[in-house]
Design a protein around this motif. Structure first.
Motif, mmCIF file in Angstrom:
data_model
loop_
_atom_site.group_PDB
_atom_site.id
_atom_site.type_symbol
_atom_site.label_atom_id
_atom_site.label_comp_id
_atom_site.label_asym_id
_atom_site.label_seq_id
_atom_site.Cartn_x
_atom_site.Cartn_y
_atom_site.Cartn_z
ATOM 1 N N TYR A 1 -9.260 -3.766 8.736
ATOM 2 C CA TYR A 1 -8.156 -3.271 7.925
ATOM 3 C C TYR A 1 -6.794 -3.666 8.484
ATOM 4 O O TYR A 1 -5.778 -3.086 8.136
ATOM 5 C CB TYR A 1 -8.287 -1.751 7.753
ATOM 6 N N TYR B 1 -3.557 -1.179 8.579
ATOM 7 C CA TYR B 1 -3.913 0.188 8.934
ATOM 8 C C TYR B 1 -3.709 0.398 10.433
ATOM 9 O O TYR B 1 -3.851 -0.526 11.220
ATOM 10 C CB TYR B 1 -5.380 0.452 8.624
ATOM 11 N N LEU C 1 -6.763 -6.867 3.253
ATOM 12 C CA LEU C 1 -5.852 -5.857 2.711
ATOM 13 C C LEU C 1 -5.416 -6.184 1.288
ATOM 14 O O LEU C 1 -5.311 -5.290 0.447
ATOM 15 C CB LEU C 1 -4.639 -5.706 3.617
#
Length: 170
Positions: free
Chosen positions: A34, A50, A40
């Motif tokens: 992530y 993230y 993403l």
């Protein structure tokens, strides 16, 4: 977390090299998935990486709303996580986070297994909340398995599969 108080299996064995393992709260290995810009864009439609707090919030939400699994592939006699997937009534998010395992049929095997799980739970329909129009791989995957678009979203479409009508396609 169980759906409708039905216990979630610890594992769903798909074949000798592929399985789904129930979410257990250990997530550090997934952070890199992530933070990848391309992942993403496919997942969130944006490239904001993230951090651990956001990753934990996402997994907590998914686990509270459905059956959250890590996708594991057997490498050198050990299963290692390569992605995640959640079976919810109104969504089925899937991410093959380890890019080495994309485009090799894992996604279709995983979704087929969750379709069977949905049938075992007595669900009449499965949905995907949104697939962005530019995410051709996900669109093709779900449509190949019988999902059809049923509603436009800002960046794509919602998809659904009516289970009783599609038993023979899985």
């Amino acid at each position: 977390m169980p759906m409708d108080a039905i216990p979630q299996p610890e594992q769903i064995l798909i074949n000798d090299h592929l399985r789904l393992r129930k979410y257990d709260g250990v997530i550090a290995f997934a952070l890199g998935w992530y933070q990848d810009r391309n992942t993403l864009l496919l997942v969130d439609g944006a490239d904001r990486p993230y951090d651990m707090a956001r990753l934990r919030r996402m997994y907590s939400y998914l686990n509270a709303h459905g059956e959250l699994y890590f996708i594991e592939y057997k490498i050198h006699d050990a299963f290692v996580p390569v992605g995640d997937v959640t079976l919810c009534r109104t969504d089925m998010p899937i991410v093959i986070g380890d890019t080495r395992f994309r485009h090799c049929g894992i996604g279709s095997q995983v979704i087929r297994a969750l379709i069977r799980r949905g049938q075992a739970l007595g669900l009449e329909e499965l949905q995907v909340a949104e697939i962005y129009d530019y995410n051709l791989a996900s669109r093709n995957l779900f449509m190949h398995l019988g999902f059809v678009p049923f509603e436009s979203t800002e960046k794509g479409h919602r998809y659904r599969l009516t289970l009783p009508e599609n038993l023979g396609k899985i």
